[in-house]
Design a protein around this motif. Structure first.
Motif, mmCIF file in Angstrom:
data_model
loop_
_atom_site.group_PDB
_atom_site.id
_atom_site.type_symbol
_atom_site.label_atom_id
_atom_site.label_comp_id
_atom_site.label_asym_id
_atom_site.label_seq_id
_atom_site.Cartn_x
_atom_site.Cartn_y
_atom_site.Cartn_z
ATOM 1 N N GLY A 7 0.842 -1.183 0.000
ATOM 2 C CA GLY A 7 0.000 0.000 0.000
ATOM 3 C C GLY A 7 0.875 1.230 0.000
ATOM 4 O O GLY A 7 2.010 1.196 0.469
ATOM 5 N N SER A 8 0.350 2.308 -0.568
ATOM 6 C CA SER A 8 1.101 3.558 -0.552
ATOM 7 C C SER A 8 0.131 4.729 -0.483
ATOM 8 O O SER A 8 -0.994 4.654 -0.967
ATOM 9 C CB SER A 8 1.995 3.684 -1.787
ATOM 10 O OG SER A 8 1.215 3.823 -2.951
ATOM 11 N N SER A 9 0.614 5.772 0.134
ATOM 12 C CA SER A 9 -0.178 6.984 0.268
ATOM 13 C C SER A 9 0.702 8.163 -0.090
ATOM 14 O O SER A 9 1.853 8.238 0.339
ATOM 15 C CB SER A 9 -0.681 7.127 1.709
ATOM 16 O OG SER A 9 -1.409 8.320 1.858
ATOM 17 N N THR A 10 0.164 9.052 -0.908
ATOM 18 C CA THR A 10 0.863 10.273 -1.258
ATOM 19 C C THR A 10 0.011 11.450 -0.773
ATOM 20 O O THR A 10 -1.037 11.245 -0.160
ATOM 21 C CB THR A 10 1.090 10.371 -2.779
ATOM 22 O OG1 THR A 10 -0.171 10.412 -3.441
ATOM 23 C CG2 THR A 10 1.907 9.195 -3.290
ATOM 24 N N GLU A 11 0.442 12.632 -1.070
ATOM 25 C CA GLU A 11 -0.259 13.813 -0.585
ATOM 26 C C GLU A 11 -1.726 13.851 -1.006
ATOM 27 O O GLU A 11 -2.588 14.238 -0.238
ATOM 28 C CB GLU A 11 0.449 15.075 -1.086
ATOM 29 C CG GLU A 11 -0.023 16.335 -0.418
ATOM 30 C CD GLU A 11 0.843 17.514 -0.797
ATOM 31 O OE1 GLU A 11 0.274 18.515 -1.273
ATOM 32 O OE2 GLU A 11 2.070 17.428 -0.625
ATOM 33 N N GLY A 12 -2.032 13.393 -2.213
ATOM 34 C CA GLY A 12 -3.403 13.511 -2.685
ATOM 35 C C GLY A 12 -4.160 12.227 -2.904
ATOM 36 O O GLY A 12 -5.363 12.239 -3.146
ATOM 37 N N THR A 13 -3.472 11.084 -2.834
ATOM 38 C CA THR A 13 -4.149 9.844 -3.179
ATOM 39 C C THR A 13 -3.441 8.657 -2.508
ATOM 40 O O THR A 13 -2.341 8.789 -2.000
ATOM 41 C CB THR A 13 -4.192 9.660 -4.717
ATOM 42 O OG1 THR A 13 -4.991 8.538 -5.031
ATOM 43 C CG2 THR A 13 -2.808 9.495 -5.292
ATOM 44 N N ALA A 14 -4.122 7.527 -2.538
ATOM 45 C CA ALA A 14 -3.541 6.313 -1.954
ATOM 46 C C ALA A 14 -3.993 5.103 -2.764
ATOM 47 O O ALA A 14 -5.014 5.147 -3.460
ATOM 48 C CB ALA A 14 -3.971 6.159 -0.497
ATOM 49 N N GLY A 15 -3.229 4.019 -2.659
ATOM 50 C CA GLY A 15 -3.581 2.808 -3.379
ATOM 51 C C GLY A 15 -3.139 1.570 -2.634
ATOM 52 O O GLY A 15 -2.273 1.618 -1.760
ATOM 53 N N ALA A 16 -3.762 0.453 -2.989
ATOM 54 C CA ALA A 16 -3.426 -0.851 -2.428
ATOM 55 C C ALA A 16 -3.244 -1.823 -3.581
ATOM 56 O O ALA A 16 -4.038 -1.830 -4.526
ATOM 57 C CB ALA A 16 -4.524 -1.338 -1.482
ATOM 58 N N GLY A 17 -2.203 -2.637 -3.487
ATOM 59 C CA GLY A 17 -1.945 -3.655 -4.490
ATOM 60 C C GLY A 17 -1.931 -5.024 -3.850
ATOM 61 O O GLY A 17 -1.370 -5.204 -2.770
ATOM 62 N N VAL A 18 -2.574 -5.983 -4.520
ATOM 63 C CA VAL A 18 -2.691 -7.347 -4.009
ATOM 64 C C VAL A 18 -2.365 -8.317 -5.142
ATOM 65 O O VAL A 18 -2.898 -8.201 -6.242
ATOM 66 C CB VAL A 18 -4.125 -7.604 -3.484
ATOM 67 C CG1 VAL A 18 -4.319 -9.056 -3.124
ATOM 68 C CG2 VAL A 18 -4.445 -6.697 -2.309
ATOM 69 N N VAL A 19 -1.489 -9.262 -4.844
ATOM 70 C CA VAL A 19 -1.172 -10.345 -5.772
ATOM 71 C C VAL A 19 -1.494 -11.639 -5.046
ATOM 72 O O VAL A 19 -1.003 -11.879 -3.942
ATOM 73 C CB VAL A 19 0.315 -10.338 -6.189
ATOM 74 C CG1 VAL A 19 0.613 -11.504 -7.126
ATOM 75 C CG2 VAL A 19 0.697 -9.011 -6.834
ATOM 76 N N ILE A 20 -2.342 -12.457 -5.656
ATOM 77 C CA ILE A 20 -2.696 -13.751 -5.084
ATOM 78 C C ILE A 20 -2.175 -14.832 -6.020
ATOM 79 O O ILE A 20 -2.450 -14.810 -7.226
ATOM 80 C CB ILE A 20 -4.217 -13.876 -4.872
ATOM 81 C CG1 ILE A 20 -4.650 -12.842 -3.839
ATOM 82 C CG2 ILE A 20 -4.605 -15.291 -4.455
ATOM 83 C CD1 ILE A 20 -6.110 -12.758 -3.589
ATOM 84 N N ILE A 21 -1.429 -15.773 -5.449
ATOM 85 C CA ILE A 21 -0.865 -16.863 -6.237
ATOM 86 C C ILE A 21 -1.446 -18.164 -5.707
ATOM 87 O O ILE A 21 -1.309 -18.492 -4.526
ATOM 88 C CB ILE A 21 0.672 -16.870 -6.155
ATOM 89 C CG1 ILE A 21 1.220 -15.502 -6.577
ATOM 90 C CG2 ILE A 21 1.253 -17.988 -7.016
ATOM 91 C CD1 ILE A 21 2.692 -15.302 -6.280
ATOM 92 N N SER A 22 -2.113 -18.890 -6.604
ATOM 93 C CA SER A 22 -2.761 -20.147 -6.213
ATOM 94 C C SER A 22 -1.717 -21.245 -6.057
ATOM 95 O O SER A 22 -0.572 -21.093 -6.496
ATOM 96 C CB SER A 22 -3.781 -20.552 -7.285
ATOM 97 O OG SER A 22 -3.104 -21.065 -8.415
ATOM 98 N N PRO A 23 -2.110 -22.363 -5.471
ATOM 99 C CA PRO A 23 -1.172 -23.485 -5.349
ATOM 100 C C PRO A 23 -0.659 -23.993 -6.702
ATOM 101 O O PRO A 23 0.418 -24.571 -6.773
ATOM 102 C CB PRO A 23 -1.995 -24.570 -4.639
ATOM 103 C CG PRO A 23 -3.035 -23.817 -3.878
ATOM 104 C CD PRO A 23 -3.366 -22.621 -4.744
ATOM 105 N N THR A 24 -1.415 -23.747 -7.767
ATOM 106 C CA THR A 24 -0.971 -24.155 -9.105
ATOM 107 C C THR A 24 -0.261 -23.019 -9.831
ATOM 108 O O THR A 24 -0.098 -23.063 -11.054
ATOM 109 C CB THR A 24 -2.173 -24.639 -9.948
ATOM 110 O OG1 THR A 24 -3.122 -23.585 -10.048
ATOM 111 C CG2 THR A 24 -2.799 -25.877 -9.339
#
Length: 171
Positions: A7-24
């Protein structure tokens, strides 16, 4: 299952990143625009909570959680105490979710090794994309409220007894 988050936050905005890796080894990448004020650590927790909720909904049992925020990972793993009033509800939400898994392992990696999740949070917060990601179709979801509100918690106006109960159990 593996969850990489950032996750990151700047002066005017913020975001979240998610990576999901399955067992395969099937990889799913998600970006979330956080359309509410938050600190960088709150954005990190948002990404973690969102990822854990997704894995819970997928009925994952054993998960590996990878991130580049030592503070967040060590708090949820029980190595650090959460003493910040602004992070307490996030800590409580992440801790409650972590308890839903049979086995959960937390791993800190440097940002360079967490580049996918990092770039996904950068995309969501509107920053410049790398060449590798510019050719992909990316769906960015907007979140208008912190994830902790959906769990009945709020920054500033939440049930302190519940938060301290969860913190006390984890610390």
């Amino acid at each position: 299952m593996t969850l990489k988050f950032d996750g990151s936050s700047t002066e005017g905005t913020a975001g979240a990143g998610v990576v999901i890796i399955s067992p395969t080894e099937v990889k799913t990448t998600l970006s979330f625009n956080l359309d509410f004020p938050c600190t960088n650590n709150q954005a990190e927790y948002e990404a973690l909570v969102i990822g854990l909720e997704i894995l819970k909904n997928l009925q994952a049992k054993n998960i590996q959680v990878i991130g580049d925020s030592q503070l967040v990972l060590r708090q949820v793993a029980g190595e650090y105490k959460c003493t910040s009033l602004s992070l307490a509800p996030y800590f409580a939400a992440a801790s409650q979710l972590a308890d839903d898994f049979e086995e959960i392992n937390f791993q800190y990696v440097p940002r360079q090794q967490n580049w996918e999740a990092n770039e996904l949070d950068q995309i969501a917060s509107g920053l410049k994309l790398s060449e590798e990601l510019t050719h992909r179709l990316v769906l960015i979801q907007k979140r208008n409220h912190p994830s902790i509100i959906q769990r009945g918690l709020q920054v500033g106006t939440f049930n302190w007894m519940l938060i301290w109960q969860v913190i006390g159990e984890k610390n």
